[in-house]
Design an enzyme around this catalytic site. Structure first.
Site, short mmCIF file in Angstrom:
data_model
loop_
_atom_site.label_atom_id
_atom_site.label_comp_id
_atom_site.label_asym_id
_atom_site.label_seq_id
_atom_site.Cartn_x
_atom_site.Cartn_y
_atom_site.Cartn_z
N LYS A 130 -9.27 -1.42 -0.62
CA LYS A 130 -9.00 -0.43 -1.66
C LYS A 130 -10.26 0.35 -2.04
CE LYS A 130 -4.68 -2.22 -3.40
NZ LYS A 130 -4.51 -3.46 -2.59
C1 LIG Z 1 -3.40 -3.69 -1.78
C2 LIG Z 1 -3.53 -4.69 -0.69
C3 LIG Z 1 -2.59 -4.75 0.37
C4 LIG Z 1 -1.35 -3.87 0.42
O1 LIG Z 1 -1.64 -2.51 0.60
P1 LIG Z 1 -0.53 -1.39 0.33
O2 LIG Z 1 -1.24 -0.10 0.39
O3 LIG Z 1 0.03 -1.69 -1.05
O4 LIG Z 1 0.53 -1.54 1.38
C5 LIG Z 1 -2.81 -5.65 1.39
N1 LIG Z 1 -3.88 -6.47 1.38
C6 LIG Z 1 -4.80 -6.46 0.38
C7 LIG Z 1 -5.94 -7.41 0.43
C8 LIG Z 1 -4.65 -5.56 -0.68
O5 LIG Z 1 -5.55 -5.55 -1.67
#
Ligand SMILES: *Cc1c(COP(=O)(O)O)cnc(C)c1O
Length: 476
Positions: free
Chosen positions: A120
């Site tokens: 993220k």
């Molecule tokens: C947010 C997150 C996801 C999922 O991502 P999306 O964009 O919601 O599909 C998967 N793995 C981790 C570690 C995350 O923080």
């Protein structure tokens, strides 16, 4: 570049108009009126760019109300080896999102070397810069209110810290996050970061944020905004690393690759879909879920059925524990030929009956032709995948990435490299790693004393009135 709503009832808007907003006024999600196409000559030129330059090249195609010079400066400031080189010591920090081959034909795209050790950061850091830029143009300030069970909240705080025009108020369930996640957030002592530990569960936090957001007068008066996963700028920032991964895995732009993506709210893999629409030679988009298999069910059967809270399981890949996928509507809009009337009808059905089914409609063929395939994983498969990879290569992957690797292997095809997106580092999920390999996950150098740093947070009951009073006192 103009943006339109998936429900067809909102006026066209420019990038800066939608940057700070969540849903469109008609309840839909914004998408560009058409996807920019990247021709062969452009793709050849992009192959030579470092990450910041590539990010600017991609963003310029989606943003017409910020000058090219300003976009480039923003990307140069955001995508630095210093910010994105905090994860694995043996990774190439200068590369930003380096590719690591796990075995012939299967590679990991390392997206988790940023400050919070999860993918993220790739988009959120840019969002911080974009917010600051947009606010400076109008002289306004912003109070970001959010709820987190872990990754999103800390990525937002690390992206917004030290930006004077922005304050972050982040609700988290008191005593219910891992010690690492708690320390990661609560050890931030910047004056513009407010951690609020709520005496309740994550759903209580989310309900409190919703209640405040629904009080439109309060929201407007206190200039409250959000940074959730439907934010368009986050999606578009994620498009960049699909290009990066493609270039790293191939020698020329004649080749094709597939991507495997551990998925929750469909934000990460949506960016892959958009890269493919732009002309990036992607063969398959392999969507991986955990036991909460809403999306796997859709791609296998055509039925999209949201789950109740009671049906949503708490798993060892917690950031993928979803009951519905908030970005999925954007994909469906494309699949139904961008017909907003159809989208409205499908989402009305979803509200009334909890599901819709595309299998017996003409749209199912479009889903089949989309390049999407899917699969799901379980706790045991997660452990086996982590253990097996560690035994063979010495590399430790996190439980979410393990779901991706497990499903990626089921869809590998001869002659087409498969790139699995790494969504977090294992250091964040020690309990599951110990269960898998019998020892603590490796911890990046700068994080050795994380849990021992002083922590700063306020404790509030799960009470909307108390939250509003807190915001009145601390928001500006
Ligand atoms: C947010 C997150 C996801 C999922 O991502 P999306 O964009 O919601 O599909 C998967 N793995 C981790 C570690 C995350 O923080």
């Amino acid at each position: 570049m103009k943006y339109v709503s998936t429900r067809g009832g909102a006026p066209e808007a420019a990038f800066l108009d939608i940057l700070l907003s969540g849903l469109a006024p008609d309840g839909g999600l914004y998408l560009p009126e058409s996807y920019p196409k990247v021709g062969r000559a452009e793709l050849d030129a992009w192959r030579l760019l470092p990450y910041a330059g590539l990010a600017a090249a991609v963003l310029r195609r989606f943003i017409s109300d910020i000058s090219a010079v300003d976009i480039e400066a923003l990307c140069e400031r955001t995508y630095t080896a210093q910010v994105y080189g905090q994860g694995r010591a043996d990774s190439d920090a200068a590369q930003i999102a380096p590719l690591r081959w796990l075995q012939p034909g299967l590679a990991l795209l390392e997206l988790s070397n940023g400050p919070t050790l999860a993918f993220k950061d790739m988009a959120m850091q840019l969002l911080g810069g974009l917010f600051e830029y947009a606010l400076a143009r109008t002289g306004e300030e912003l109070n970001i209110l959010g709820a987190t069970s872990g990754d999103t909240g800390s990525a937002a705080e690390y992206a917004m810290r030290g930006r004077p025009a922005i304050r972050v108020f982040m609700l988290s369930p008191h005593g219910r996050m891992s010690a690492f996640q708690r320390a990661q957030m609560y050890s931030l002592t910047d004056a513009n970061i407010f951690n609020i530990a709520v005496e309740g569960v994550f759903d209580d936090c989310q309900d409190m944020v919703k209640a405040v957001s629904n009080d439109l007068e309060f929201k407007r008066r206190l200039r409250i905004g959000t940074v959730n996963s439907i934010n368009w700028a986050r999606v578009v920032a994620q498009v960049v690393y699909y290009f990066k991964g493609y270039f790293a895995a191939t020698a020329t732009n004649d080749e094709r690759v597939s991507f495997a993506v551990p998925s929750g709210n469909f934000g990460n893999v949506l960016a892959g879909w958009i890269a493919k629409q732009m002309g990036l030679p992607i063969e398959r988009l392999v969507l991986a879920t955990n036991e909460n298999d809403v999306l796997d069910e859709f791609f296998r059967t055509g039925r999209y059925r949201v789950r109740s809270a009671a049906e949503t399981r708490a798993t060892s890949s917690p950031s993928m524990d979803i009951s519905k996928a908030s970005n999925f509507e954007r994909f469906v809009f494309d699949i139904v030929g961008r017909d907003a009337t159809t989208v409205r009808a499908l989402w009305r059905r979803l509200d009334e009956q909890g599901s819709f089914d595309l299998a017996s409609t003409p749209h199912w063929q479009a889903v089949k032709d989309s390049g999407f395939v899917s699969g799901s994983s379980t706790h045991v498969r997660r452990l086996v995948t982590i253990r097996e990879l560690h035994a063979r290569t010495g590399l430790v992957i996190d439980p979410h990435t393990a779901d991706g690797v497990k499903v990626a292997r089921e869809h590998q095809a001869q002659g087409v490299p498969m790139i699995c997106l790494e969504t977090a580092l294992p250091a964040k999920f020690a309990e599951t790693i110990i269960e898998a390999i019998g020892r603590e996950p490796p911890r990046p150098a700068g994080y050795a004393d994380l849990e021992r740093r002083p922590q700063r947070f306020a404790v509030l009951p799960a009470d909307v009135a108390r939250l509003k009073a807190y915001l009145e006192a601390h928001a500006r």
